[in-house]
Design an enzyme around this catalytic site. Structure first.
Site, PDB file in Angstrom:
ATOM      1  N   ASP A  49      -6.997  12.597 -42.825  1.00 50.27           N
ATOM      2  CA  ASP A  49      -8.017  12.204 -41.848  1.00 50.27           C
ATOM      3  C   ASP A  49      -8.072  13.202 -40.691  1.00 50.27           C
ATOM      4  O   ASP A  49      -8.076  12.820 -39.519  1.00 50.27           O
ATOM      5  CB  ASP A  49      -7.733  10.793 -41.319  1.00 50.27           C
ATOM      6  N   VAL A  77      -6.085   1.044 -27.117  1.00 44.59           N
ATOM      7  CA  VAL A  77      -5.051   1.933 -26.605  1.00 44.59           C
ATOM      8  C   VAL A  77      -4.954   1.747 -25.102  1.00 44.59           C
ATOM      9  O   VAL A  77      -5.969   1.736 -24.397  1.00 44.59           O
ATOM     10  CB  VAL A  77      -5.363   3.403 -26.941  1.00 44.59           C
ATOM     11  N   GLY A 130      -8.981   3.301 -24.516  1.00 45.78           N
ATOM     12  CA  GLY A 130      -9.990   3.380 -25.568  1.00 45.78           C
ATOM     13  C   GLY A 130      -9.833   2.251 -26.553  1.00 45.78           C
ATOM     14  O   GLY A 130      -8.873   1.466 -26.496  1.00 45.78           O
ATOM     15  N   GLY A 158     -10.771   1.158 -30.853  1.00 44.45           N
ATOM     16  CA  GLY A 158     -11.256   1.526 -32.167  1.00 44.45           C
ATOM     17  C   GLY A 158     -11.330   0.318 -33.062  1.00 44.45           C
ATOM     18  O   GLY A 158     -11.096  -0.814 -32.637  1.00 44.45           O
ATOM     19  N   GLY A 159     -11.634   0.561 -34.337  1.00 49.34           N
ATOM     20  CA  GLY A 159     -11.814  -0.539 -35.274  1.00 49.34           C
ATOM     21  C   GLY A 159     -10.555  -1.333 -35.526  1.00 49.34           C
ATOM     22  O   GLY A 159     -10.621  -2.479 -35.965  1.00 49.34           O
ATOM     23  N   PHE A 160      -9.388  -0.741 -35.241  1.00 51.03           N
ATOM     24  CA  PHE A 160      -8.145  -1.426 -35.570  1.00 51.03           C
ATOM     25  C   PHE A 160      -7.292  -1.712 -34.348  1.00 51.03           C
ATOM     26  O   PHE A 160      -6.097  -1.908 -34.441  1.00 51.03           O
ATOM     27  CB  PHE A 160      -7.334  -0.591 -36.583  1.00 51.03           C
ATOM     28  N   GLY A 161      -7.906  -1.712 -33.155  1.00 50.91           N
ATOM     29  CA  GLY A 161      -7.129  -2.065 -31.991  1.00 50.91           C
ATOM     30  C   GLY A 161      -7.547  -1.300 -30.756  1.00 50.91           C
ATOM     31  O   GLY A 161      -8.584  -0.648 -30.722  1.00 50.91           O
ATOM     32  N   LYS A 197      -0.774   2.086 -28.557  1.00 55.64           N
ATOM     33  CA  LYS A 197      -1.825   1.614 -29.467  1.00 55.64           C
ATOM     34  C   LYS A 197      -1.448   0.223 -29.971  1.00 55.64           C
ATOM     35  O   LYS A 197      -0.452   0.051 -30.686  1.00 55.64           O
ATOM     36  CB  LYS A 197      -2.005   2.566 -30.646  1.00 55.64           C
TER      37      LYS A 197
END
Length: 612
Positions: free
Chosen positions: A433, A319, A312, A314-317, A333
């Protein structure tokens, strides 16, 4: 000076042992039969989640049931771990509302040459004869015991007590659940006793510096049993040091010359140190030895097979799926961007390394190698909760909706994980979160709370915290995080996020922009509340029988209590667990949530999380 003995098996001691519902236990805990790997043995460490686990509190004494264990934490001067056990006799006295539970201070039947034991959560109660005239105090009073009244306040000091008429009363020290918010001692004094285990200086020095095990010799004297690996390493180091004295001296001289040359000429041009790198290294050094392993970037690249299997993004890297040397799969990650001097990275490493719970994701390692940063977690084959509860026409046919029993168990598991974060650790960890994307599911759909990048670690005595700016994901952020006019930020802020998530599990859809009953913009919490209020059919899909209807109504009522506007109105997470495990007929319907529907197109105030 403690005696050093050789311990052949210690070099092969694994960093942790699996122990059923306790998760992975680490030093000083161990399993029965492996006393060479710790000194607090736990019995019945099978995979069966229903098999009770037991620990022996004193040599040749009885065994008590272990509720949970927490890993060994470190400060600059002391090393300590925590565990919780159930005192059956004391627990039964409290359950039967017997005042006999309050007559004497609670003492721990613990004897050890390697550590000191103390109550982690305790409070003083004052037992005063009903004929006494208690004055000059501002305390809670309980008068339900024959012959005496009980006075209590968590913040009273011995000095306060000595200045009041309480000095004529009997003072008892008892274990409590946490900072209590009730006057009835039967609700906050507990038989599930939390104990702090503080290693002695000798044992701490043996385990951390000599990499040995704290043991007793034949004369019952302390000895440090070190591993053959440690001894061999020490011998090799001595030989190398002896053989390379001249070389080392030359190397030192060369290093001094290089440093001088670098500082005067090239440092301003090429060797300008990254301040973020220095901050992170300093923080990691302050934390002392971590329970997680630090990997190099080359090791990370090898375990992921050069990042071939992407799970997957996401905005910060991204996986990736990886494999450790022992063959176990991991989720890696890789962080691409870091904000706030690496705050998210440090939060993740420090927060999760403090935890050990079946409902908290395990951080197995991390990488901080120049500009490369990575987090290595246990692999969760079922991914994140969101893909099982949201309607997605483009979703794979392999993704199926979970039945209500599994969803109810997931809700309880998440609540227990949050309760551990607030009460189980030596420090409170606020997540900030909680949402379906950050709940991961193992092969048995056991939920694991993940993504601690926005978390805040605060001292246990603090019930409220200070944060700068809102943090979290829109749609799940508590009102007080936006504006302090609604109240103080505390663990109740996570309770709000949890409630919003539970309602999404019930509705199997996002709370906002939900199409129900031909309405294009219905806020699901308001819609479901009107159904409960009128005692109507909930009209939800896949509710097949009365048992499932009861589970759904219970989850709905709990979710609505959790999203109350003012933090003081929301239940504690302990109460949430209790409500989810009770009968729906015993639950009251809360007031209608005050806030209106959030914006249909919310802006994520932190970053989009991704599944592991």
């Amino acid at each position: 000076m403690p005696l050093l003995l050789a311990a052949g098996d210690h070099g092969r001691c694994p960093p942790s042992f699996p122990c059923g519902y306790l998760g992975n236990i680490t030093y000083p805990f161990t399993i029965t039969g492996r006393r060479d790997c710790g000194f607090l043995s736990i019995r019945n460490c099978s995979d069966d989640p229903h098999t009770p686990k037991y620990i022996q509190l004193q040599p040749n004494g009885g065994w008590v049931q272990v509720v949970t264990t927490y890993p060994l934490l470190s400060s600059p001067t002391i090393r300590f771990a925590t565990f919780q056990f159930r005192d059956k006799h004391f627990y039964d006295l409290l359950q039967s509302q017997s005042c006999e539970a309050f007559t004497n201070s609670y003492t721990l039947p613990l004897i050890s040459h390697f550590a000191a034991f103390s109550l982690a959560h305790k409070a003083c109660l004052f037992l005063c004869n009903k004929t006494f005239n208690v004055t000059n105090i501002n305390m809670s009073k309980y008068n339900g015991c024959l012959g005496y009244d009980i006075y209590y306040d968590h913040f009273i000091t011995d000095e306060d007590a000595s200045r009041s008429s309480l000095k004529a009363c009997k003072k008892v020290l008892l274990p409590i659940k946490d900072l209590p918010d009730a006057n009835d001692p039967f609700t906050f004094v507990t038989g599930d006793v939390t104990v702090t285990v503080t290693l002695t200086d000798q044992c701490s020095d043996c385990y951390y510096r000599k990499r040995g095990q704290c043991q007793l010799d034949s004369r019952e004297q302390f000895c440090c049993a070190y591993s053959y690996a440690y001894e061999e390493t020490r011998k090799k180091m001595w030989k190398v040091a002896t053989a390379s004295t001249v070389a080392a001296a030359v190397l030192v001289v060369l290093m001094v010359l290089v440093c001088c040359f670098r500082t005067k000429i090239f440092y301003p041009l090429f060797w300008k140190e990254n301040p973020t790198h220095r901050v992170i290294e300093d923080i990691l050094k302050e934390q002392g030895p971590l329970t997680t392993v630090r990997f190099s970037y080359l090791e990370v690249k090898k375990m992921t097979n050069s990042f071939r299997n992407k799970l997957g993004q996401g905005g910060f890297g991204s996986v990736y799926k990886g494999k450790l040397h022992d063959g176990s799969f991991v989720a890696v990650k890789i962080l691409a961007v870091s904000k706030g001097n690496g705050e998210e990275f440090i939060n993740e490493v420090v927060s999760i390394s403090r935890t050990s719970h079946v409902n908290i994701i395990r951080l197995l390692g991390f990488c901080f190698d120049n500009t490369h940063r990575a987090l290595i977690y246990e692999f969760m084959p079922n991914g994140s909760l969101d893909k099982f509860i949201y309607e997605d026409k483009n979703a794979s046919k392999d993704v199926h909706h979970l039945d209500w029993k599994i969803l109810n168990d997931i809700a309880i598991g998440i609540a227990r994980g949050l309760e551990y974060l607030y009460r189980g650790c030596n420090t409170r960890i606020l997540h900030f979160d909680i949402k379906p994307h950050n709940i991961l599911l193992d092969e048995d759909f056991c939920p694991k709370i993940s993504d601690f990048g926005l978390s805040k670690v605060c001292p246990r005595k603090e019930s409220m915290v200070s944060i700068f700016g809102a943090r979290g994901t829109a749609g799940y952020i508590a009102p007080e995080v936006f504006s302090r006019n609604f109240g103080a930020v505390s663990h109740k802020s996570d309770v709000y996020s949890y409630g919003m998530m539970i309602l999404e599990m019930v509705g199997r859809r996002k709370n906002i922009k939900t199409k129900v009953d031909r309405s294009s913009e219905i806020y699901f919490p308001h819609w479901i509340y009107s159904r409960l209020e009128s005692n109507s059919e909930l009209g939800l899909e896949n509710v097949r029988n009365e048992s499932e209807d009861e589970m759904v109504r219970k989850m709905t009522i709990v979710g609505l209590w959790c999203i109350q506007t003012h933090p003081s109105t929301r239940p504690t997470i302990s109460k949430v667990t209790e409500m989810l495990e009770s009968k729906v007929g015993l639950l009251q319907i809360p007031p209608k949530p005050f806030l209106s529907s959030p914006s249909p197109s919310p802006t994520n105030l932190s970053y989009e999380s991704f599944s592991l």
